[in-house]
Design a protein around this motif. Structure first.
Motif, mmCIF file in Angstrom:
data_model
loop_
_atom_site.group_PDB
_atom_site.id
_atom_site.type_symbol
_atom_site.label_atom_id
_atom_site.label_comp_id
_atom_site.label_asym_id
_atom_site.label_seq_id
_atom_site.Cartn_x
_atom_site.Cartn_y
_atom_site.Cartn_z
ATOM 1 N N HIS A 96 39.062 -15.156 45.308
ATOM 2 C CA HIS A 96 40.379 -15.817 45.266
ATOM 3 C C HIS A 96 40.205 -17.319 45.091
ATOM 4 O O HIS A 96 40.880 -17.952 44.270
ATOM 5 N N ASP A 97 39.268 -17.894 45.865
ATOM 6 C CA ASP A 97 39.073 -19.345 45.801
ATOM 7 C C ASP A 97 38.550 -19.760 44.426
ATOM 8 O O ASP A 97 38.949 -20.804 43.891
ATOM 9 N N GLU A 98 37.648 -18.974 43.840
ATOM 10 C CA GLU A 98 37.131 -19.300 42.510
ATOM 11 C C GLU A 98 38.254 -19.216 41.464
ATOM 12 O O GLU A 98 38.302 -20.009 40.523
ATOM 13 N N ALA A 99 39.140 -18.245 41.627
ATOM 14 C CA ALA A 99 40.246 -18.105 40.680
ATOM 15 C C ALA A 99 41.211 -19.274 40.757
ATOM 16 O O ALA A 99 41.908 -19.580 39.776
ATOM 17 N N MET A 100 41.272 -19.936 41.904
ATOM 18 C CA MET A 100 42.204 -21.043 42.087
ATOM 19 C C MET A 100 41.585 -22.403 41.748
ATOM 20 O O MET A 100 42.263 -23.436 41.856
ATOM 21 N N VAL A 101 40.324 -22.413 41.333
ATOM 22 C CA VAL A 101 39.705 -23.675 40.913
ATOM 23 C C VAL A 101 40.458 -24.221 39.704
ATOM 24 O O VAL A 101 40.794 -23.478 38.768
ATOM 25 N N SER A 102 40.737 -25.509 39.707
ATOM 26 C CA SER A 102 41.470 -26.119 38.599
ATOM 27 C C SER A 102 40.654 -26.048 37.318
ATOM 28 O O SER A 102 39.425 -26.071 37.337
ATOM 29 N N ALA A 103 41.338 -25.956 36.191
ATOM 30 C CA ALA A 103 40.683 -25.827 34.893
ATOM 31 C C ALA A 103 41.568 -26.468 33.835
ATOM 32 O O ALA A 103 42.660 -26.970 34.124
ATOM 33 N N ASP A 104 41.099 -26.425 32.607
ATOM 34 C CA ASP A 104 41.825 -27.073 31.509
ATOM 35 C C ASP A 104 42.092 -26.085 30.379
ATOM 36 O O ASP A 104 41.232 -25.841 29.542
ATOM 37 N N PRO A 105 43.293 -25.483 30.286
ATOM 38 C CA PRO A 105 44.390 -25.618 31.259
ATOM 39 C C PRO A 105 44.378 -24.525 32.341
ATOM 40 O O PRO A 105 44.713 -24.795 33.488
ATOM 41 N N VAL A 106 44.015 -23.262 31.963
ATOM 42 C CA VAL A 106 44.108 -22.159 32.926
ATOM 43 C C VAL A 106 42.718 -21.578 33.178
ATOM 44 O O VAL A 106 41.961 -21.295 32.243
ATOM 45 N N ASN A 107 42.404 -21.417 34.449
ATOM 46 C CA ASN A 107 41.173 -20.725 34.840
ATOM 47 C C ASN A 107 41.318 -19.244 34.477
ATOM 48 O O ASN A 107 42.251 -18.580 34.931
ATOM 49 N N PRO A 108 40.418 -18.689 33.642
ATOM 50 C CA PRO A 108 40.596 -17.293 33.239
ATOM 51 C C PRO A 108 40.585 -16.320 34.413
ATOM 52 O O PRO A 108 41.243 -15.280 34.358
ATOM 53 N N HIS A 133 42.936 -16.839 25.545
ATOM 54 C CA HIS A 133 43.034 -17.681 24.346
ATOM 55 C C HIS A 133 42.259 -18.967 24.592
ATOM 56 O O HIS A 133 42.767 -19.916 25.189
ATOM 57 N N ASN A 134 40.997 -19.013 24.155
ATOM 58 C CA ASN A 134 40.194 -20.228 24.332
ATOM 59 C C ASN A 134 39.508 -20.679 23.045
ATOM 60 O O ASN A 134 38.694 -21.596 23.064
ATOM 61 N N ASN A 135 39.812 -19.993 21.929
ATOM 62 C CA ASN A 135 39.266 -20.362 20.615
ATOM 63 C C ASN A 135 37.741 -20.395 20.601
ATOM 64 O O ASN A 135 37.121 -21.206 19.894
ATOM 65 N N ASP A 136 37.136 -19.488 21.394
ATOM 66 C CA ASP A 136 35.678 -19.455 21.486
ATOM 67 C C ASP A 136 35.228 -18.013 21.705
ATOM 68 O O ASP A 136 35.866 -17.268 22.462
ATOM 69 N N THR A 140 43.162 -20.301 28.138
ATOM 70 C CA THR A 140 42.144 -20.342 29.189
ATOM 71 C C THR A 140 41.053 -21.352 28.850
ATOM 72 O O THR A 140 40.814 -21.680 27.686
ATOM 73 N N ASP A 141 40.376 -21.799 29.880
ATOM 74 C CA ASP A 141 39.336 -22.816 29.766
ATOM 75 C C ASP A 141 38.009 -22.148 29.409
ATOM 76 O O ASP A 141 37.488 -21.341 30.190
ATOM 77 N N PRO A 142 37.415 -22.475 28.254
ATOM 78 C CA PRO A 142 36.149 -21.834 27.884
ATOM 79 C C PRO A 142 34.962 -22.334 28.697
ATOM 80 O O PRO A 142 33.873 -21.742 28.625
ATOM 81 N N ASP A 143 35.143 -23.406 29.471
ATOM 82 C CA ASP A 143 34.030 -23.969 30.224
ATOM 83 C C ASP A 143 33.869 -23.354 31.614
ATOM 84 O O ASP A 143 32.960 -23.737 32.354
ATOM 85 N N ILE A 144 34.774 -22.441 31.983
ATOM 86 C CA ILE A 144 34.596 -21.725 33.257
ATOM 87 C C ILE A 144 33.451 -20.729 33.070
ATOM 88 O O ILE A 144 33.539 -19.804 32.254
ATOM 89 N N PRO A 145 32.364 -20.878 33.801
ATOM 90 C CA PRO A 145 31.186 -20.042 33.541
ATOM 91 C C PRO A 145 31.295 -18.671 34.195
ATOM 92 O O PRO A 145 31.714 -18.564 35.351
ATOM 93 N N PRO A 146 30.906 -17.619 33.478
ATOM 94 C CA PRO A 146 30.840 -16.290 34.102
ATOM 95 C C PRO A 146 29.547 -16.153 34.894
ATOM 96 O O PRO A 146 28.661 -15.350 34.570
#
Length: 596
Positions: free
Chosen positions: A356-368, A474-477, A545-551
């Protein structure tokens, strides 16, 4: 009017209870298409936009419907297009029958248009059964065996019918030499386990103090028995990805998915256990199982070809999961020491808080991850979910908490791109009264999901429950491969291969008369799900979604971290975003959590 071979084919399929055929037309099956017209479209021909999608829809129908599915294509290129979907069925052990046309018998061997050696083409993917019908009397035997073997082996089979044979007058096999009469139907036995092995396995499990259970899709019908065994043994239960819906995630001892897309509790349970019970799973990644010699093992599987695989078990029991576990339960002793299970439950509780906490981390624009987490608490109890291969599979595996009768699947062993949307379509035809949700990366949507929105438009009015939600990341990547290049290859993303052209997915859906919702604000994700799940028509969620959020796997290795760092040093154009979001995300595992 005489009954043709094609007429009899549809009649025979009807006797087997087939009510849907997923396909695309072509002149190699013109005789069969004409028969559909004469039969009043019974069984119903479901027209996909592409033969590969027809095969994927058949796989989805079989996975969610629990019975063999039929796909159909013309000769030559149409038959070739089926292959990827059929390999998906083969590798995930799904019963699908492909019926394909062929050039007329008189033209075979003459380099005729669209002439392909289909017997050779299908020899591997339909290795359990592939046959060509060359005379009418052959048809019932071939169709009956194709369906029966597909269900028995849980595998694809193929039937090839030349175009001229389809139009011949049907003649039943006679009571003569070299005729092969056939019959419809089969009654499956309960495969009973060996009683001596059951007693030995029970003793082994009773002697263990740290029991881990691994279940797969083969345990789906044995949820009650798995629960009883876990509660008796004080065990934790991990789930292979195809078995994510085999046991609810709200049970306190269910550790969740296992493997590269898995959870930390599953990883740690396998690392520390002294006993392993595997039920209905052929999970292939042995590095996520206990070390050799660490744990004593028992495996239960209905398929003798898959028994004794992956781990050095002391007891390999061939039987249906529920039957074997019911035989095992009377011999199990309830463990008085519950500390192993209690520690697992504490770890699991913390894990869900971390997710839950990881999902709520801020991102640019939406954390996937937030897209999945916001759905998790809103999932209808009878929802059917599919996810495409790629980064969406990561979040499907770790962020979604399955409860109630929720079903879900993806391309497990083939891990092919593109089945998320057609799976959901197949699921809707299997259960038109249940809502379906498909997660797709924008690469998969551009590959084929956009076209299958047209199929949804074409058929959704026929479904009792109109809700089919397609959520696009939608992150164009091409994000999964981008991350694999960084973490496994230690190289920067190659933008010429990884960057995608920008597409208005919601706008495309709206142009078809579907509901389209744009989401580019994290706080709008939850309301968007509520709107989609309350809609009177299918919906596409177009989520930026933000493509920089690492899996990042919860058990990421130092080597993977080193190679990712190397990629950043070598000039990855997202270096700062990757580092920033990676640190913010990973740190959630180590911050204090609420008690309990």
């Amino acid at each position: 009017m005489a009954t043709t071979v094609a007429d009899y084919l549809l009649s025979r399929l009807g006797e087997w209870g087939v009510d849907k055929v997923f396909g695309f037309p072509g002149d190699g099956i013109n005789g069969i298409l004409a028969a559909f017209g004469k039969a009043g479209n019974q069984p119903k021909f479901i027209q996909a936009r592409h033969e590969e999608m027809a095969a994927f829809e058949a796989v989805g129908y079989a996975k969610f419907g629990g019975r063999a599915a039929i796909c159909m294509a013309t000769s030559g290129p149409g038959a070739i297009h089926l292959l990827n979907g059929l390999y998906d069925a083969k590798l995930d052990h799904v019963p699908v029958v492909a019926i394909v046309g062929q050039t007329a018998r008189s033209a075979m061997g003459g380099s005729y248009q669209q002439e392909v050696d289909l017997l050779t083409l299908f020899k591997d993917v339909a290795s359990d059964y592939v046959q060509m019908v060359t005379v009418p009397e052959q048809l019932p035997n071939v169709i009956d065996r194709a369906i029966r073997i597909a269900e028995a082996q849980r595998a694809p089979t193929a039937v090839i019918i030349p175009s001229d044979v389809q139009e011949l007058e049907y003649a039943a096999p006679t009571h003569e030499f070299k005729m092969v009469p056939s019959s419809v139907g089969i009654r499956w036995p309960d495969i009973q386990p060996d009683s001596e092995s059951i007693r030995g396995a029970a003793q082994l499990l009773n002697e263990g103090s740290k029991v881990a259970i691994l279940i797969g899709q083969g345990a789906r019908g044995a949820a009650a028995e798995v629960r009883e065994v876990a509660e008796l043994l004080g065990a934790g239960v991990a789930k292979a990805l195809l078995g994510k819906d085999s046991l609810p995630d709200d049970l306190p001892y269910v550790t969740g998915s296992i493997g590269l897309l898995g959870t930390r509790p599953s990883y740690e349970m396998m690392r520390d256990c002294d006993t392993l019970l595997t039920v209905g799973s052929s999970f292939p990644y042995t590095q996520f199982l206990p070390e050799p010699g660490q744990a004593r093992g028992v495996q239960i599987d209905v398929d003798p070809k898959m028994i004794g695989l992956r781990y050095t078990n002391e007891f390999n029991i061939v039987a249906d999961a529920g039957t074997a576990l019911r035989a095992l339960i009377p011999h199990l002793e309830r463990k008085p020491d519950r500390s192993w299970q209690e520690n697992l439950e504490s770890s699991i509780s913390r894990w869900w808080e971390t997710m839950h906490d990881e999902a709520m981390v801020s991102a640019d624009p939406v954390n996937p991850m937030r897209l999945f987490a916001e759905l998790s608490t809103r999932l209808p109890a009878n929802a059917m979910l599919s996810a495409d291969s790629g980064s969406s599979a990561n979040w499907y595996a770790r962020q979604l908490k399955f409860r109630g009768e929720v079903r879900g699947s993806l391309s497990g062993n083939l891990a092919t791109m593109g089945p998320g949307v057609p799976y959901a379509i197949g699921a809707k035809f299997a259960h038109p009264g249940r809502p379906a949700i498909a997660f797709a990366g924008d690469g998969a949507m551009q590959m084929n999901g956009l076209a299958e929105l047209i199929t949804i438009k074409h058929y959704w009015h026929e479904w009792d429950d109109p809700r089919l939600v397609v959520a696009v990341l939608h992150n164009n990547d091409l994000n999964q491969v981008t991350w694999e290049m960084r973490a496994m290859g230690g190289v920067p993303a190659f933008r010429e291969s990884q960057a995608l052209p920008d597409v208005d997915y919601a706008g495309f859906a709206e142009s078809l008369g579907l509901q389209g919702i744009h989401v580019d604000n994290p706080d709008d994700v939850g309301p968007a799900w509520e709107k989609a799940l309350a809609a009177d028509r299918p919906t596409l969620l177009d989520v930026r979604t933000d493509p920089d959020i690492p899996p990042i796997p919860p058990h990421a290795t130092l080597e993977q971290a080193r190679k990712t760092a190397e990629a950043m040093i070598k000039g990855d154009d997202s270096a700062w975003g990757v580092v920033k979001e990676g640190v913010k995300t990973k740190i959630q595992e180590f911050l204090p959590h609420k008690e309990g």
